[in-house]
Design an enzyme around this catalytic site. Structure first.
Site, short mmCIF file in Angstrom:
data_model
loop_
_atom_site.label_atom_id
_atom_site.label_comp_id
_atom_site.label_asym_id
_atom_site.label_seq_id
_atom_site.Cartn_x
_atom_site.Cartn_y
_atom_site.Cartn_z
CB SER A 34 -0.91 0.02 1.23
OG SER A 34 -1.69 -1.14 1.30
N1 SAH Z 1 -0.77 -4.98 4.14
C1 SAH Z 1 -0.04 -5.26 2.93
C2 SAH Z 1 -0.81 -4.86 1.69
C3 SAH Z 1 -1.23 -6.07 1.03
S1 SAH Z 1 -2.29 -6.00 -0.38
C4 SAH Z 1 1.32 -4.64 2.96
O1 SAH Z 1 1.64 -3.91 3.89
O2 SAH Z 1 2.13 -4.93 2.04
C5 SAH Z 1 -3.56 -7.08 0.19
C6 SAH Z 1 -3.18 -8.49 0.52
O3 SAH Z 1 -4.34 -9.16 0.95
C7 SAH Z 1 -2.65 -9.31 -0.67
O4 SAH Z 1 -1.40 -9.81 -0.36
C8 SAH Z 1 -3.68 -10.42 -0.82
O5 SAH Z 1 -3.12 -11.65 -1.22
C9 SAH Z 1 -4.25 -10.50 0.58
N2 SAH Z 1 -5.56 -11.11 0.69
C10 SAH Z 1 -6.60 -11.04 -0.19
N3 SAH Z 1 -7.65 -11.73 0.28
C11 SAH Z 1 -7.29 -12.26 1.48
C12 SAH Z 1 -7.95 -13.07 2.44
N4 SAH Z 1 -9.20 -13.51 2.27
N5 SAH Z 1 -7.28 -13.41 3.56
C13 SAH Z 1 -6.00 -13.02 3.76
N6 SAH Z 1 -5.33 -12.24 2.87
C14 SAH Z 1 -5.96 -11.86 1.75
#
Ligand code: SAH
Length: 232
Positions: free
Chosen positions: A83
Site C-alpha cells: 500500500s
Molecule cells: N498490508 C499489505 C498490503 C497487502 S495487499 C502490505 O503492507 O504490504 C492485500 C493483501 O491481501 C494481498 O497480499 C492479498 O493476497 C491479501 N488477501 C486477499 N484476500 C485475502 C484473504 N481472504 N485473507 C488473507 N489475505 C488476503
C-alpha cells in the site's frame, strides 16, 4: 534541558535515512491536504515514529528498491501491492493502536503494515491468503528482527479465532461486506479498519466500532482502491 531535548530529537532524526525522512514529510503533507474529507489533519507522534522506524525498502521487490520511499503503492509478488505509505499511516492512525494491544491484520502482503503496527502494539497476528507471500513476509520480518508478529497463510475472512478477541483489526484488501467473523473477534470498544466496496469500483475506508452492547457503528473516512479480499 531544552538543549538536551533538542539534541535527542536531532539524533533520532539522524537515525532515519534521508529518503525515509522525505517519505515521512510527503506523508505528513498529504495527510494535511486530505484533512478536509478524512477529518485527520495530523498523525500522532507514535505513528510517525513507527513509519520512521521501518525500512520500507526491505519489503519491496528488488526491481522497485530505488522507489521504496516514494509515497506510492508498488507491485509485490503474486500480482499484489504494498500500500501507499499515506494509506498505511492513515489506517494505522484510524486503528488508534495502544501499547498493550493485540491486533489482527488480514492481508499481510509484503509485511510492511504489520511491521509498522508492531512498533505500536504488543503483538500483531497477520493472515495472508497467498502462501508464497505469507512465507516471504515471515522471512523478511524475521530477518529484520521482528519478534512480536506472527504470520500464517489462510483466509482472513474467518479471522484468527485462536487468538481472539482482538483490540483492533485492520483489513488491507477490499471486502464486498464487513466479514461477520471479524466483528465477532473484536473486543467491545475495539476498532475494525476496513476498505469496503466493489472490487474494481468505489471503495470506502471505514472505521467500524462495536460497543459493549454489540451495537455496530460505521464511519467512512476516505475513498480508496485496494486489491480484492479473495476467498478460499
Ligand atoms: N498490508 C499489505 C498490503 C497487502 S495487499 C502490505 O503492507 O504490504 C492485500 C493483501 O491481501 C494481498 O497480499 C492479498 O493476497 C491479501 N488477501 C486477499 N484476500 C485475502 C484473504 N481472504 N485473507 C488473507 N489475505 C488476503
Amino acid at each position: 534541558l531544552a538543549i538536551i531535548v533538542m539534541v535527542m530529537t536531532l539524533n533520532t532524526n539522524a537515525d532515519i535515512p534521508p529518503q525515509r525522512q522525505a517519505m515521512l514529510e510527503a506523508v505528513r503533507q498529504s495527510v494535511l491536504e486530505s484533512a478536509g474529507y478524512t477529518g485527520i489533519a495530523t498523525l500522532s507522534d507514535a505513528v510517525m515514529a513507527a513509519m520512521g522506524a521501518v525500512p520500507r525498502e526491505a519489503f519491496v521487490l528488488p526491481a522497485y528498491r530505488d522507489q521504496a520511499y516514494r509515497n506510492t503503492p508498488l507491485p509485490i509478488a503474486a500480482g499484489q501491492t504494498i500500500s501507499q505509505p499515506l494509506i498505511v499511516a492513515l489506517m494505522t492512525e484510524m486503528l488508534d493502536p495502544q501499547p498493550g494491544d493485540v491486533v489482527l491484520e488480514v492481508g499481510t502482503g509484503s509485511g510492511y503494515q504489520a511491521a509498522v503496527l508492531s512498533h505500536l502494539v504488543k503483538h500483531v497476528y497477520s493472515v495472508e491468503i497467498v502462501a508464497e507471500l505469507a512465507d516471504s513476509a515471515s522471512a523478511v520480518l524475521k530477518k529484520l528482527g521482528y519478534k512480536n508478529i506472527t504470520v500464517r497463510a489462510g483466509d482472513g475472512y474467518a479471522g484468527w479465532p485462536e487468538h481472539a478477541p482482538f483490540d483492533g483489526i485492520i483489513v488491507t484488501a477490499a471486502a464486498a461486506h464487513i466479514p461477520p467473523p471479524l466483528l465477532k473477534q473484536l473486543k467491545p470498544g475495539g476498532r475494525l479498519v476496513i476498505p469496503v466496496g466493489e472490487y474494481s469500483g468505489a471503495q470506502e475506508l471505514l472505521i467500524v466500532e462495536v460497543d459493549g452492547s454489540g451495537q455496530v457503528s460505521k464511519q467512512s473516512v476516505l475513498p480508496v482502491r485496494f486489491v480484492p479480499l479473495t476467498r478460499d
